[in-house]
Structure formats: structure tokens, C-alpha cells
Motif scaffolding. Structure first.
Motif, PDB file in Angstrom:
ATOM      1  N   ILE A 183       0.963  -1.605   0.263  1.00  0.00           N
ATOM      2  CA  ILE A 183       0.207   0.037  -0.041  1.00  0.00           C
ATOM      3  C   ILE A 183       0.971   1.550   0.236  1.00  0.00           C
ATOM      4  O   ILE A 183       1.743   1.330   1.005  1.00  0.00           O
ATOM      5  N   LYS A 184       0.824   2.030  -1.149  1.00  0.00           N
ATOM      6  CA  LYS A 184       1.472   3.191  -1.134  1.00  0.00           C
ATOM      7  C   LYS A 184       1.113   4.649   0.523  1.00  0.00           C
ATOM      8  O   LYS A 184       0.091   4.386   0.428  1.00  0.00           O
ATOM      9  N   ASN A 225      -6.819   4.627   0.675  1.00  0.00           N
ATOM     10  CA  ASN A 225      -8.433   4.866   0.840  1.00  0.00           C
ATOM     11  C   ASN A 225      -9.076   4.170  -0.659  1.00  0.00           C
ATOM     12  O   ASN A 225     -10.205   4.449  -0.821  1.00  0.00           O
ATOM     13  N   GLN A 226      -7.663   3.614  -1.336  1.00  0.00           N
ATOM     14  CA  GLN A 226      -8.098   3.473  -2.948  1.00  0.00           C
ATOM     15  C   GLN A 226      -8.691   2.023  -3.606  1.00  0.00           C
ATOM     16  O   GLN A 226      -8.560   1.297  -3.969  1.00  0.00           O
ATOM     17  N   GLY A 234      -7.048   3.820   8.469  1.00  0.00           N
ATOM     18  CA  GLY A 234      -6.691   5.742   9.490  1.00  0.00           C
ATOM     19  C   GLY A 234      -6.875   5.376  11.024  1.00  0.00           C
ATOM     20  O   GLY A 234      -7.964   4.744  11.349  1.00  0.00           O
ATOM     21  N   ALA A 235      -7.387   6.774  11.598  1.00  0.00           N
ATOM     22  CA  ALA A 235      -6.954   6.999  12.956  1.00  0.00           C
ATOM     23  C   ALA A 235      -8.625   7.565  13.160  1.00  0.00           C
ATOM     24  O   ALA A 235      -9.441   6.703  14.089  1.00  0.00           O
ATOM     25  N   SER A 236      -9.432   7.353  12.470  1.00  0.00           N
ATOM     26  CA  SER A 236     -11.165   7.392  12.217  1.00  0.00           C
ATOM     27  C   SER A 236     -11.225   6.084  12.247  1.00  0.00           C
ATOM     28  O   SER A 236     -12.308   6.021  12.844  1.00  0.00           O
ATOM     29  N   ALA A 237     -10.735   4.883  12.158  1.00  0.00           N
ATOM     30  CA  ALA A 237     -11.974   3.495  12.101  1.00  0.00           C
ATOM     31  C   ALA A 237     -11.385   3.142  13.327  1.00  0.00           C
ATOM     32  O   ALA A 237     -10.868   1.720  13.545  1.00  0.00           O
ATOM     33  N   GLY A 238     -10.396   3.996  13.868  1.00  0.00           N
ATOM     34  CA  GLY A 238      -9.869   3.138  15.627  1.00  0.00           C
ATOM     35  C   GLY A 238      -8.120   2.760  15.683  1.00  0.00           C
ATOM     36  O   GLY A 238      -7.464   2.896  16.140  1.00  0.00           O
ATOM     37  N   GLY A 239      -7.273   2.986  14.013  1.00  0.00           N
ATOM     38  CA  GLY A 239      -6.071   2.423  13.592  1.00  0.00           C
ATOM     39  C   GLY A 239      -5.219   0.901  14.297  1.00  0.00           C
ATOM     40  O   GLY A 239      -4.231   1.394  14.832  1.00  0.00           O
ATOM     41  N   SER A 240      -6.282   0.437  14.835  1.00  0.00           N
ATOM     42  CA  SER A 240      -5.877  -0.188  15.199  1.00  0.00           C
ATOM     43  C   SER A 240      -4.755  -1.963  14.244  1.00  0.00           C
ATOM     44  O   SER A 240      -4.892  -1.699  13.015  1.00  0.00           O
TER      45      SER A 240
END
Length: 517
Positions: free
Chosen positions: A300-301, A345-346, A482-488
């Protein structure tokens, strides 16, 4: 007559005999003294070499585990035996002998057996000239870092008939000769990523949130070994608990800031060295470059073309149940087309026909962040490999996800397309895969965060000298959102250092037993 007397007076023949006769007692005395000193020195050297060897053998077992004292005594009993000479007893074997060790009734850390006595130490004075006292004795095996080994005194009787003892008695020409050695154990790892995890299996008052399982069971018991663990980053100065993770201080020449920290996580050739006796934490958040640092391992880029060099290449197998775009067909290969190395995000995850390594069916442990180890092997296999067979033993004992991943790599299944078209081969537009190390493995230190915080340590800050329970490797099963999804970070525990481990981390270990006194 006078001439004869004068000739006799001036005659010097035979004078050497006279001088030798006068000096002979002194010559004999000094010879005996030299022999005595040589015998005493050799006896002391034998004893010192023996205690040095015994201390080093025992110190190598002091890894902070609860059975360290038992293993140290086994080393004293079985690993080393030395002979001493020149004492009144002749040749004496310096060993612990047979039977049970005698425990000092006042200090349980001190024992004796055979011709050896020893004390387990939690610390030693900074100045070598300062004596070791009861304040240095260890209260338990867990806090033991050093061992003091003493040889029982050997009696030595001098030939030279003059005593230098404090008694002043000319007949007292016997001396007691002994030796003391202090050795300690240092353990650490090098080429490790600067990450720490709060021990999911830390015991607090005899229990834990992992159903009572221990860290060693998590490595050795298949049912516990395959549990999926959700690691979360803590923010806003909240307390760290089991399953949380944070960052260690990277090497001094890396620099400060989130980007510098992320580089040490993203690289395939980390340079950090960390000691089990004490690590230092560094504040940071699982956002931006840190998320990218984990995800470059999955092809993932990174945003802004960061990590755009060979050392940041992906794993050889990046199958993750994702496709580019929303149609689920993956543009032919499920990981992006040849003209695109996709950003997070792609990607569309778990689209029809694509399936990454599944999570556990239920998560009954650690507040819903540790699974039961029951994951959908059959669904994953049929989606990605169709009628291709897998080892029959998996039908009896379900494998870990890491075992399945390794089987794919070893049996040329990486390029096998799922029913939705995804393959495990990284997109050709990304960096070339790194083959020198397994990029899906994440390495880090395991800390007993509850105990550390109870002792007053602030893990959100830049704390220092935090003891490590074990160093570990974890298998990353999916990319980090991403952080908005919890970043787990979802991982399986693969191995740990120490007696409970399987030895796969030995290449990273720097274990040393060394003499301090």
C-alpha cells in the motif's frame, strides 16, 4: 711466622664459601617464602577461576522468569566442575556436590551446598570497593539480575616458619583461602522495530483478561496461539492496558518527529538495539506516517510518496481481501493494476470474491479485543485457492493464520487468484518485494504495563529504564485503517524470547553473562 700470618690475612681463597654459609639461612628462607607464595597464589587462582565459571554459568539463567533461581542452581550443580590444588586437602573438586541446598534462615536469597555458597542479587553497588550487603539481595527470582558465588575456604599451611597472621603466634602458619565472584545477565535484541505492546497475558492479583492464560501458553498451546489480538494505540494521556501499544525511543541518529519514528517502523532493516533490563518509551500517535509505516508491508503506497525506496518494499505475499475501486474485480489482479500502487483509501476490502485472513468468530477476551482462536479457515481457503488441497492435519488442529500464510509462500500459492481476482503478489508499480526478511512480521517489546504504571511510570511520556517481560514477534493479518477507524493493528503472537519461546528470535538476541567482580 709473621710472613705466614700476613699471607693468611691477605689470602681470599674460599671467601665465597664463608659468604654462602652466612647467607644460606636467608636464601633458604626466601626460597621457602617464594614457594609458599606461589602455592597460595595458585590455590587462589584455582578458586577464583572456579567461582568465576560457576557465577557465569548461573548468571546465564537469570532472565527474570519465576524459575530463574531453580535453573541457576541446576547450572551450578551440573554445568561446571573445577579442581583446586595446593591446599592441605590436596586436590579438591569445587562443586556444589549432592543433596539439597541449605537456605539461609535470614535471607532466602542466600544458599550453600557442597563447597560453594551463593546469594541472588537484585543490584550491586556502583563502586566496586563497596561491599555487597543484605540491601542488595533479591526478594524473588523475577527481580534477580546478579549472583554472588563464594568458594568455601580452603586451609593452607605455609612451609616458611614465620606467621604473618594477626595472632602473632609463630606456630600459626595456617591460612584460609577463598574466592568470591559476582556475575550478571544482560539480555537484549538488535535490529528491532521501536514498538512495545502491553502484555495481553499480564497477571494482576492472580488473574488476567485473557482467561488466565499465560504468555508461555500463548506460544505453546495451539488453541491460544491462534487467537487474534487487536492492538490499539492510546491517546489523550489515558492509561495503558493489556493489548495497547506504543513506541520505543528509536536510535539516536534517526531524529525526532512522527516521520522519523515512522521510518524506523517501515524499514526492512531496523537498527535499534534494546535491553531487557530497561527500554525507553517515546510519545507518538498512530496517525499519518505511522499508519503508512505499517501498511507499506502490504503493498500500500504511503501518502506523499514517503517510504519510496527499496528498504520499504512490501512482503512477498500481500493478500488482504482487497480490490481497487468499487466493482470488486480488482482490475485483473485485486491489488491494483500495473500502473498503480494503491493508497489505503483506494482499496475496497472484502468485496465479493476476495477474502483476507478472517478475524475470530467471537472475541470473548480482553474486553472484546482478543478472539477465541476459531476463525474461518475453510471459507478463506475456498475463496482464494478453490480445490487446491491443504495439509490434512489442519482438519484436526486448526492452524494459525501465520502457518497458513507460510504454507502459501512455500507452495507457490501467492499468485493464485481468488474467485474475485485478487492475488498475493504485490502490484508491479509498488516497490519490489523484500525477500531478506518476512515483512508481515512485526517485532516489539512486551511490557507489563499495569505493573509499570502502578509503580508510577507514565507510558504516555518519555519514560526510561522500563523492564521488558519478553521480546516478541507478531504476524500482521490485515492493513491498519486510519485513525478515524480506530487505527487498530490486528496480529497473532508468533514467538517470544526466553524459555517459553520457540527459538525463532535467536538471531535478534544479544544474551550475555558477564563478570562484574
Amino acid at each position: 711466622m709473621l710472613r705466614t700470618i700476613r699471607a693468611f690475612w691477605h689470602d681470599q681463597r674460599g671467601i665465597a664459601l664463608i659468604l654462602v654459609s652466612i647467607m644460606l639461612p636467608a636464601i633458604i628462607g626466601f626460597s621457602l617464602l617464594a614457594i609458599d607464595m606461589s602455592r597460595m597464589n595458585n590455590l587462589h587462582n584455582d578458586l577464583q577461576n572456579g567461582t568465576d565459571a560457576l557465577a557465569l554459568a548461573a548468571a546465564a539463567e537469570l532472565n527474570g522468569r519465576s524459575d530463574a533461581w531453580t535453573r541457576a542452581q541446576n547450572a551450578l550443580d551440573n554445568l561446571v566442575a573445577n579442581d583446586t590444588r595446593f591446599s592441605d586437602g590436596g586436590t579438591t573438586v569445587l562443586t556444589t556436590g549432592n543433596g539439597t541446598a541449605t537456605v539461609d534462615p535470614t535471607y532466602s536469597a542466600c544458599r550453600s551446598k557442597g563447597r560453594v555458597s551463593w546469594c541472588f542479587l537484585a543490584s550491586i553497588p556502583a563502586n566496586d570497593s563497596d561491599p555487597i550487603t543484605a540491601a542488595n539481595y533479591a526478594a524473588s527470582a523475577v527481580v534477580t539480575r546478579f549472583i554472588q558465588v563464594r568458594a568455601q575456604p580452603e586451609t593452607f599451611t605455609a612451609i616458611f616458619p614465620v606467621s604473618f597472621s594477626s595472632s602473632g603466634s609463630a606456630a600459626d602458619t595456617s591460612y584460609n583461602v577463598s574466592a568470591i565472584s559476582v556475575a550478571g545477565f544482560t539480555s537484549g535484541v538488535c535490529n528491532y522495530t521501536p514498538v512495545f505492546m502491553c502484555n495481553p497475558y499480564e497477571m494482576v492479583n492472580g488473574t488476567n483478561s485473557a482467561g488466565g492464560a499465560t504468555l508461555e501458553q500463548a506460544v505453546s498451546d495451539p488453541a491460544i496461539h491462534r487467537r487474534l489480538i487487536e492492538l490499539r494505540m492510546v491517546g489523550n494521556n489515558a492509561a495503558y492496558g493489556p493489548g495497547n501499544f506504543g513506541f520505543l525511543a528509536p536510535p539516536d541518529d534517526v531524529g525526532n518527529g512522527a516521520q522519523a519514528l515512522a521510518q524506523t517502523i517501515a524499514t526492512s532493516a531496523p537498527r535499534g538495539c534494546y535491553s531487557a533490563q530497561g527500554v525507553s518509551t517515546k510519545t507518538g500517535q498512530n496517525t499519518g506516517p505511522v499508519q503508512d509505516a505499517f501498511n507499506v508491508r502490504f503493498g500500500i503506497k504511503a501518502s506523499g510518496n514517503a517510504f519510496n525506496s527499496a528498504e520499504y518494499g512490501p512482503a512477498s505475499n500481500v493478500r488482504k481481501g482487497a480490490s481497487t475501486g468499487g466493482n470488486g474485480n480488482g482490475n485483473g489482479n485485486g491489488n491494483g493494476n500495473s500502473n498503480q500502487c494503491p493508497q489505503y483509501n483506494q482499496l475496497t476490502f472484502n468485496a465479493t470474491g476476495n477474502m483476507g485472513l478472517p478475524r475470530d468468530a467471537t472475541t470473548p477476551y480482553m474486553g472484546g479485543r482478543m478472539g477465541d482462536g476459531n476463525w474461518n479457515l475453510s471459507g478463506y481457503w475456498s475463496t482464494n485457492f478453490g480445490a487446491t488441497s491443504y495439509p490434512s492435519s489442519w482438519n484436526t488442529t486448526k492452524p494459525t493464520r501465520y502457518q497458513v500464510y507460510k504454507y502459501e509462500n512455500a507452495n507457490n500459492l501467492i499468485s493464485h487468484a481468488s474467485t474475485g481476482g485478487e492475488v498475493g503478489t504485490p502490484p508491479s508499480a509498488c516497490q519490489a518485494p523484500v525477500t531478506t526478511v518476512d515483512r508481515r512480521l512485526l517485532y516489539g517489546a512486551i511490557l507489563n504495563c499495569n505493573a509499570l504504571q502502578a509503580a508510577g511510570n507514565n507510558l504516555n511520556g518519555n519514560s526510561t529504564n522500563l523492564p521488558v517481560e519478553a521480546f516478541a514477534s507478531f504476524f500482521m493479518t490485515e492493513p491498519v485503517p486510519g485513525a478515524s477507524a480506530g487505527g487498530s493493528v490486528f496480529v497473532e503472537l508468533v514467538d517470544i524470547t526466553g524459555r517459553g519461546g520457540a527459538g525463532t528470535l535467536d538471531n535478534f538476541l544479544r544474551d550475555e553473562a558477564q563478570l562484574y567482580r
